[in-house]
Design an enzyme around this catalytic site. Structure first.
Site, short mmCIF file in Angstrom:
data_model
loop_
_atom_site.label_atom_id
_atom_site.label_comp_id
_atom_site.label_asym_id
_atom_site.label_seq_id
_atom_site.Cartn_x
_atom_site.Cartn_y
_atom_site.Cartn_z
N ARG A 252 0.78 -1.60 0.36
CA ARG A 252 0.03 -0.15 -0.04
C ARG A 252 0.84 1.66 0.21
O ARG A 252 1.98 1.71 1.03
CB ARG A 252 -0.93 -0.47 0.87
CG ARG A 252 -1.97 0.79 0.94
CD ARG A 252 -2.69 1.27 2.92
NE ARG A 252 -1.94 2.09 3.36
CZ ARG A 252 -1.74 1.86 4.77
NH1 ARG A 252 -2.45 1.46 4.95
NH2 ARG A 252 -0.89 2.79 5.77
N HIS A 256 -4.09 4.84 4.23
CA HIS A 256 -5.05 3.97 4.30
C HIS A 256 -5.82 4.57 3.53
O HIS A 256 -6.90 3.99 2.71
CB HIS A 256 -5.51 3.77 5.73
CG HIS A 256 -6.53 3.15 6.67
ND1 HIS A 256 -7.24 1.94 5.69
CD2 HIS A 256 -7.42 3.44 6.34
CE1 HIS A 256 -8.31 1.70 6.37
NE2 HIS A 256 -8.30 2.63 6.45
N TYR A 265 3.87 5.64 11.13
CA TYR A 265 3.66 4.92 11.22
C TYR A 265 4.79 3.68 10.84
O TYR A 265 5.09 2.68 11.34
CB TYR A 265 3.15 4.46 11.94
CG TYR A 265 2.15 3.92 10.20
CD1 TYR A 265 0.94 5.52 10.78
CD2 TYR A 265 2.43 3.24 9.60
CE1 TYR A 265 0.05 5.28 10.33
CE2 TYR A 265 0.75 3.56 8.63
CZ TYR A 265 0.19 4.18 8.73
OH TYR A 265 -0.67 4.30 7.66
#
Lengths: 360, 407, 339
Positions: A252, A256, A265
């Site tokens: 990815r 998100h 993160y």
């Protein structure tokens, strides 16, 4: 350790020696170019939709940046009467199923909870509840069995979804009944901020054996390999040999959703690594090496992408706001007294303001 | 110049504000669609803002480092030099209708949206005694039967005042002189209306005693006929019919003196009030458009009104719209009186008892059915001739009902 | 007395921190709560301070979050579970209703489940499907659970601590549309004493109508009271705070005074908390009621798409319309059966 299946290396080299080549022997240069164009177009949809969100035209957008090959490769392997049950990120699959760009955006525009008629495109509308769609796919497959049809149900979900009970239960049912369903797991390595290592201490593909179905792990950024393994899985299902679990290893590249900030993160270095394995650039490299991707062809592809993006934007801003009374439509199939009373009351309430507006 | 304004959207599911950290453009710059124009920091992330238009930046509304509320304009563009691919969105200069305006902080004084209230539809009277719980409790405490109470509130709602006014034993106060009863409710309102009428309208009363034997005989005959078998056909109904007919000849009877003193209004139809004595006081329920009714429906209406009034169920609507009143004083056993005109009308007819009296009949003395009619009228509205002629007409019809043919 | 101005989100963060400092058995579980600090940053900084075993990023499975929390409770811990969004609570529903709610009763008091379940809830943020639900009625209907909702930073700070300190399982509904609302927080309050969690709060006094609500709508109710005041109507606004049990004493005192009750919530009308309060107050205040209790709520529909949510959620005008009804003043449905 399971072998990762691949036909195109990250640099776009095609050794051609794998047995898997047989599954895509018929895919000629023209078709490869079409796959390339598909991937470029859906990446462009992603970019445009992200911009539109930043411009306030969409409330939210879940990008699939980096996952183009997983979705295009598998979706282009499907037959017309196969049925797809995906998550909320399968916009490239929807694109292949014939969903218009603007219809991909409706849900995120906030004008309706679904963007298209599932039966028109044989694909369910976006599913936000993680993993729920896998059970639906298995059930649909049971229905196909009952009717003796040779279509297949395909369900897409991510690595995070494999932790949800629904997904395990779907695989149990599918294996028990040898249902014609393909479990296509896009392991894009992240579930919001949670790395796949949090979801599983072993490779996801190893679950398949535990549930009693074959599993295959494929390089999800290799559109050709993805197509090949998907074709094989579909054929198995059509033959009556039951479900298959495909783990497509991808990444990815984006957040998100547009509401997420991955810099909080994960490491930039990880992104840099995966940029080296980009699905579109590797196919471009291969097609240039075969002389298929000429400058002209590249220009044509980009023109298509530009057109798709412009149509998307134009279509989006033209979407009319829904009528307030549509709140009450379709909650039931049959008349419901209680809801009709509420609708009548609200209609009278709104009439007060309409009357004031007319007067002024 | 075609100016488009751009407001800060909600960039992440419920944000209320963001900080403009850095502008990538200055005023006057040409920008293409989606070109990054600013870095913005939200509660969740650092975000790049892509230009929503192709054109020239005309104004940066906020400096770097400012925290801006969602919905606040931050930059303006001149889009009149659009590339052909540029899309025209909705309203011209107003900011586009943007989705991402989630939890915008409500600022400014709250205010109600302008509305037009619906015209209230008449609510049918409930057949149950409608009263709010506190009123029911009061009724119970006072020993008042709600079934006998007339509700003066909307749609027949029984109010506290109605309950208190309905107390059959009003709290009498015993003093050294005797007993005082407080005056409340209907009795009080009736008294006020009577005073108004009696001391405003100059009352003149004319009397006529008439032999009504032939009407009495006619009524007997009609009572046995099929049209009248199911109802109560009274002498009062005949009087009502006669009055309606006579009003036709002297329409001034059906008038009203407007208290401003400017006009006398003559009303087209007869709202016939029939005075009724009820436990709570005098009521005058009205039969609307009585002049259009024939004897049978008129008789039925009178019977119904009387029954309803006695039961205490007269609706407020039934007490309005009267233009002429009949009062049956005969039931009390008297011949005549000087009735007080119902406030807002021009005349009132009191009907005495129908008694057998020696009277002249065909040149001989015979026992005949005789009644005295007493008409009080407002001398501002009617003169002596009009009042007398009207009374004579009524009497004439009751004396010789067959003369109705000649009308 | 130390106090600070902070957002409701920060106040919960501060309350969590204080609870974790006070009791080392307090342990947080949820998706994305550790490294990321939560999708709304409510748990920001806590994992860095208390470590990965006290602030646990869990695999993606709500049922397991609740089920393992039950196990942790058996092992003597005080778990605080985060459900990322209201619409995601349903996979955990079975563990909550069949286990969390019943264990204490089932074991005749031997096992306690001092568990707190934090749930961002409600609409007004223009979100996608399943991100704006109000599922509180499912849980107020389930015995064995305490259910609370806060509307302002002070209550958020105090009540989260009280909920964690409670020996009963508590569902803590956080109005996500108010996460960024600022307010003063007096920082001395803690989980001891249980002042806020058990009672309703009279936000502003009034004499003509009692307006009862909770969570994100308290702010709207206050605005409605302000407008009503300018129209000559005095509204008493009550923030329920405790949804199970309901502080009927406070509401009864108010309705006895005003005689008129309006209840508002985002959740659907049928079977919602408004129905419970209407019934309870009718029982207790029947002879004071000048008008039937009025409910102004979401419709009996799935939460609509973002562009329609302003029609579904009770807003200032709908509250004022409900207040007009309660006062027998002309309103949107004057003259109909419901008038």
């Amino acid at each position: 350790m399971t072998q990762l299946v691949q036909l195109l290396t990250a640099d776009g080299v095609r050794p051609g020696t794998s047995e898997l080549e047989l599954a895509v022997a018929d895919v000629d240069d023209r078709q490869l170019l079409a796959l390339y164009e598909d991937m470029v177009a859906v990446r462009r949809i992603d970019t445009e939709a992200t911009a539109l969100q930043r411009q306030g035209e969409l409330g939210l957008w879940p990008p699939l940046l980096g996952q183009e090959a997983s979705q295009i490769g598998s979706a282009r392997a499907l037959a017309a009467d196969d049925f797809v049950f995906g998550s909320y990120r399968e916009n490239a699959v929807a694109y292949c199923r014939g969903v218009a760009g603007v219809d991909l955006l409706r849900v995120w525009r906030g004008t309706s909870q679904s963007g298209w008629d599932p039966f028109e495109h044989r694909m369910a509308t976006p599913q936000i509840i993680i993993g729920a769609q896998t059970l639906h796919a298995t059930g649909y497959a049971l229905g196909l069995q009952n009717d003796g049809l040779d279509a297949v149900a395909v369900t897409y979900f991510g690595d995070g979804a494999t932790s949800q009970g629904d997904v395990s239960e779907a695989m149990v049912f599918a294996a028990t009944f040898r249902a014609p369903v393909v479990f296509f797991c896009q392991n894009n390595h992240w579930a919001i901020s949670e790395p796949v290592a949090l979801q599983s201490k072993d490779q996801l593909v190893h679950r398949a054996a535990g549930f009693g179905m074959p599993g295959v792990q494929v390089d999800g950024n290799d559109v050709l390999a993805v197509m090949a393994v998907t074709r094989q899985a579909l054929e198995r299902a059509r033959r009556g040999d039951g479900p298959t679990f495909i783990e497509a290893i991808t990444y990815r590249m984006g957040p998100h959703t547009t509401a997420d900030d991955p810099t909080k993160y994960r490491d930039e270095s990880e992104l840099a690594e995966w940029r080296e394995r980009d699905p579109i650039s590797r196919l471009a490299a291969y097609l240039r090496s075969t002389g298929t991707l000429t400058d002209e062809a590249q220009a044509a592809v980009e023109a298509t992408a530009d057109r798709v993006a412009a149509e998307l934007r134009a279509g989006l801003v033209a979407i009319a706001d829904p009528d307030p009374m549509s709140l009450f439509a379709h909650v039931y199939s049959e008349p419901h007294r209680g809801l009709e009373e509420q609708r009548d009351r609200y209609s009278r309430y709104l009439a007060m303001f309409d009357a004031a507006a007319v007067r002024s | 110049m075609s100016i488009r304004q751009f407001a800060l959207p909600d960039l992440g599911e419920g944000l209320t504000e963001s900080e403009i950290v850095h502008w990538h453009v200055t005023e006057g710059d040409l920008v293409s669609l989606n070109q990054v124009i600013a870095d913005v920091e939200t509660a969740k992330a650092m975000v790049e803002l892509p230009s929503p238009h192709a054109g020239r930046v005309t104004k940066l509304h906020v400096p770097e480092g400012t925290t801006v509320e969602v919905g606040q304009t931050i930059v303006s563009f001149d889009v009149s030099m659009d590339a052909p691919a540029e899309v025209e969105d909705g309203p011209e200069v107003a900011p586009p209708n943007l989705v991402g305006y989630g939890a915008v902080a409500e600022s400014g004084r709250p205010a109600r949206r302008e509305r037009v209230l619906p015209a209230p539809e008449p609510v049918p009277i409930s057949t149950h005694r409608r009263a709010a719980p506190p009123v029911r409790k009061l009724a119970a405490q006072l020993g008042v039967d709600l079934a006998a109470v007339h509700g003066s509130g909307e749609a027949g709602l029984i109010t506290r005042a109605d309950v208190e006014g309905a107390r059959t034993a009003p709290a009498a106060v015993v003093t050294g002189e005797g007993t005082s009863l407080p005056v409340k409710g209907i009795r009080k309102l009736t008294a006020e209306a009577m005073v108004r009428s009696a001391f405003t309208a100059p009352h003149v009363t004319v009397f006529l005693t008439v032999d009504v034997t032939r009407t009495v005989e006619l009524l007997d005959e009609l009572r046995s006929s099929s049209a009248f078998r199911e109802m109560r056909l009274t002498f009062l109904a005949a009087v009502a019919k006669a009055c309606c007919s006579a009003i036709g000849r002297t329409p001034a009877i059906n008038s009203r003196w407007d208290e401003g003193g400017d006009t006398i209004t003559q009303v087209a139809h007869v709202g016939l009030g029939v005075a009724a004595a009820t436990p709570r006081g005098l009521l005058v329920p009205v039969i609307p458009v009585a002049d259009t009714l024939s004897l049978a429906p008129l008789a039925e209406a009178i019977t119904t009104l009387a029954r309803t009034a006695k039961a205490g169920e007269t609706r407020p609507a039934d007490l309005t719209g009267g233009t002429f009143t009949i009062s049956n004083v005969g039931v009390f056993g008297v011949d005549a009186g000087t009735p007080i005109i119902n406030d807002g009308e021009a005349a009132i007819l009191a009907v005495g008892a129908v008694v057998r009296r020696p009277w002249e009949w065909q040149g001989e003395i015979a026992l005949r059915h005789v009644v005295t009619l007493s008409l009080s009228f407002d001398h501002r509205v009617l003169d002596g001739e009009q009042g007398s002629r009207f009374l004579a007409d009524v009497g004439g019809l009751l004396h010789n009902p067959a003369s109705a043919f000649a009308l | 007395m130390t106090s600070a101005t902070m957002t409701l989100g920060r106040a919960i963060n501060a309350g969590l921190r204080k609870a974790m400092e006070a009791d080392e058995r307090v342990i947080l579980l949820g998706e994305d709560i550790g490294k990321l600090g939560g999708v709304y940053r409510i748990t920001e900084g806590l994992q860095a301070e208390f470590g990965e075993r006290r602030v646990m990023d869990t695999p993606l499975a709500e049922s397991a979050i609740l089920g393992t929390a039950v196990g942790l409770a058996y092992a003597g811990f005080r778990p605080v579970c985060e459900i990322q969004f209201d619409g995601f609570i349903y996979p955990a529903f079975d563990q909550i209703v069949s286990q969390v709610a019943r264990l204490h009763s089932r074991t005749a008091g031997a096992v306690s489940v001092p568990l707190t379940i934090r749930v961002p809830f409600g609409g007004g943020i223009g979100a996608a499907e399943h991100h704006s639900d109000s599922p509180e009625a499912y849980f107020t209907h389930t015995s064995g659970l305490r259910v609370v909702s806060v509307s302002n930073p002070q209550d958020a700070y105090t009540v989260i601590q009280e909920a964690i300190a409670s020996n009963d399982p508590v569902l803590f509904f956080e109005p996500k549309r108010r996460y960024h609302t600022k307010g003063d927080v007096e920082l001395e309050s803690s989980g001891q004493g249980r002042h806020a969690m058990d009672s309703a709060r009279v936000v502003s006094e009034g004499t003509d109508v009692t307006l009862v609500t909770y969570g994100g709508l308290v702010q709207v109710a206050v605005a409605a009271a302000e407008v009503a005041k300018s129209e000559g109507v005095s509204i008493e606004v009550i923030d329920l705070r405790s949804l199970s049990p309901i502080d009927f004493d406070t509401v009864t005192r108010s309705v006895t005074k005003t005689g008129r009750l309006v209840i508002t919530h985002e959740a659907a009308e049928s079977g919602g908390l408004g129905a419970e309060i209407a019934a309870g107050i009718t029982e207790r205040c029947f002879y004071s009621l000048e008008h039937a209790p009025v409910r102004v709520t979401g419709f009996d529909i799935p939460f609509p798409p973002a562009k329609l949510e302003k029609h579904h959620l009770p807003d200032l005008d709908r509250l004022l319309d409900g207040i007009d009804r309660a006062l027998d003043r002309p309103n949107s449905i004057t003259g109909t059966v419901f008038a």
